[in-house]
Write an enzyme that holds these catalytic residues in place. Structure first.
Site, short mmCIF file in Angstrom:
data_model
loop_
_atom_site.label_atom_id
_atom_site.label_comp_id
_atom_site.label_asym_id
_atom_site.label_seq_id
_atom_site.Cartn_x
_atom_site.Cartn_y
_atom_site.Cartn_z
N HIS A 123 -4.57 9.72 0.43
CA HIS A 123 -4.59 8.79 1.56
C HIS A 123 -5.38 9.39 2.72
CE1 HIS A 123 -3.28 5.83 4.52
NE2 HIS A 123 -2.85 5.10 3.51
N HIS A 161 -5.85 2.68 -3.96
CA HIS A 161 -5.83 2.98 -2.53
C HIS A 161 -6.34 4.41 -2.30
CE1 HIS A 161 -4.76 1.80 1.45
NE2 HIS A 161 -3.73 2.63 1.61
N HIS A 179 3.99 -2.11 3.09
CA HIS A 179 3.97 -0.74 2.56
C HIS A 179 5.28 -0.43 1.84
CE1 HIS A 179 1.10 -0.96 5.88
NE2 HIS A 179 0.42 -0.02 5.24
N ASP A 207 0.82 -1.21 0.00
CA ASP A 207 0.00 0.00 0.00
C ASP A 207 0.86 1.27 0.00
OD1 ASP A 207 -2.03 -1.81 0.27
OD2 ASP A 207 -2.75 -1.08 2.20
N ASP A 208 0.21 2.38 -0.34
CA ASP A 208 0.70 3.75 -0.15
C ASP A 208 1.65 4.26 -1.22
OD1 ASP A 208 -0.76 3.46 2.12
OD2 ASP A 208 0.89 3.68 3.54
#
Length: 450
Positions: free
Chosen positions: A100, A96, A189, A45-46
């Site tokens: 964020h 995602h 991540h 993620d991210d």
């Protein structure tokens, strides 16, 4: 005042807290783990991150592992070259959000706008529109479940707090090896820029994975993309075929068998009979390919034919048309190296310009290297349209409804790729052909009836 506060709290519980508990704890409306015995899926993620994502991709390439990246749309726009690299190296790309931020504090229409913007940008780069979505921090709201018509929400079963640097790579490695079980979906991540994360945390994650991957492989685990872990599911309403439709399908399949016999159309791989092929002379107008080459009248080509009986089975089991398209892309991608090997060993290998086919199901073919071109208007185009529409009626789960809606999309297209582009994208080890029995069939028997 108290009643207003109570109403606000009650609405927040209904909008945010209860849906998140239903998803995270009970798996309602989401995918978070599989029941497979030996497979696990790594997800990141991210990102993308210009420093750590390339290092992670290098590591995945070293161990020949495919993963899933849930990217932040605004970062994808800043680093499109990393999105393209993920795609070209066979990784799954999900969304995602565009930024964020928690879905608890975003309106449903804002989330939808962010998802559409991110999906469109990724599709423009890769040719594939993302269908997998992971909300930041795994926090959902009540209206997120309405997204299931377009996206599959993916959470996780293993999380090890790798967004913090405390403990370093050793702590991450220990936690992963303790928690990973068959069917696990692991969230990690590749960026440390989000709230609460340490900037250098992904470095420790990459160092830990360099030890975790060989340990898992030694235990007999297979690391796969999450879309490979999600099994076929029967549609909510079983497709009931009338006698008329069953008779039409039966007659159609008999006609197809006769066509294959007359024109010597053969299966390239009996273990994966999704595609049939024949070598023939191209008779149409010049096709300009995206890599600058062209296929012209008189060139030899490998003509592609879907196995429509198998396609009908896949369509019956698919959860949606998007899921069907994903399965078709995967099946085709697995066969392209074998088709290239067939070309290399064919007596006319130096004359075969590429692959060619006509289909209405061309979504995602660009990601495999194909050029998608319009079929020239005329009698052949009209006949092809009628032919393929009847086929769609037979094999698609909502065949009749599909024919009555979005008719502007039901137009046959040419898909083509040159032999040179195949060699570039799907390199193979060219070994001498010791005997004709090593192939499923002899090359000479798949050329225009010879």
């Amino acid at each position: 005042m108290v009643s207003i506060l109570f109403l606000v709290v009650a609405l927040f519980l209904l909008y945010a807290i209860i849906p998140s508990i239903a998803a995270r704890w009970f798996g309602f409306g989401v995918f978070r783990k599989s029941r497979t015995r030996h497979e696990v899926a790594f997800t990141f993620d991210d990102g993308p991150d210009p420093i750590y994502t390339p290092q992670l991709l290098d590591l995945l390439k070293t161990y020949k592992i495919k993963a899933a990246f849930f990217v932040v749309g605004s970062k994808a726009e800043r680093f499109p070259e990393l999105i393209l690299r993920m795609h070209q190296e066979g990784h799954l790309i999900g969304i995602h959000n565009y930024v964020h931020r928690s879905n608890w504090f975003l309106t449903p229409w804002t989330i939808r706008r962010h998802l559409d913007r991110s999906a469109s940008f990724i599709e423009n780069i890769t040719g594939v529109r993302p269908v997998y979505y992971r909300p930041p921090w795994g926090l959902t709201n009540l209206f997120d479940f309405l997204l299931r018509q377009t996206f599959l929400i993916v959470l996780w079963s293993v999380m090890v707090g790798d967004w913090r640097s405390k403990g370093g790579s050793e702590a991450i490695k220990t936690r992963l090896l303790q928690k990973i079980q068959p069917g696990a979906v692991i969230v990690l991540h590749d960026s440390g820029e989000t709230f609460g994360a340490n900037r250098d945390a992904p470095l420790h994650t990459i160092q830990a994975l360099d030890q975790v991957f060989p340990a898992l492989l030694a235990k007999g685990y297979t690391c796969v993309r999450i879309d490979e872990m999600i099994p076929f599911q029967k549609p909510a309403i079983e497709r009931k075929l009338s006698r008329k439709k069953r008779l039409l399908i039966y007659l159609w399949m008999q006609w197809e068998k006769a066509f294959h016999a007359v024109f010597h159309v053969r299966t390239i791989d009996r273990n994966n009979p999704f595609l049939n092929i024949r070598v023939c002379t191209y008779r149409g107008k010049t096709i300009q390919l995206t890599n600058g080459e062209s296929i012209q009248k008189g060139d030899y080509v490998v003509e592609l034919h879907f196995n429509n009986e198998l396609l009908m089975q896949m369509a019956t089991q698919a959860r949606s048309s998007i899921h069907l398209a994903v399965q078709m892309i995967r099946a085709t991608e697995q066969l392209l190296p074998q088709i290239l090997e067939f070309i290399v060993h064919h007596p006319y290998r130096d004359k075969i310009k590429g692959l060619y086919g006509i289909t209405m199901i061309y979504r995602g073919s660009r990601q495999l290297g194909f050029t998608v071109a319009d079929l020239p208007k005329g009698l052949f185009s009209s006949c092809s349209k009628l032919y393929l529409r009847f086929l769609l009626y037979a094999v698609h789960p909502q065949g009749l409804q599909r024919l009555q809606t979005k008719t502007n999309l039901l137009i046959p297209k040419i898909i083509a790729i040159s032999t040179n582009e195949l060699m570039k994208r799907y390199p193979i080890d060219i070994q001498p052909k010791h005997s004709s029995q090593e192939m499923v069939f002899s090359s000479e028997h798949i050329f225009e009836g010879k």
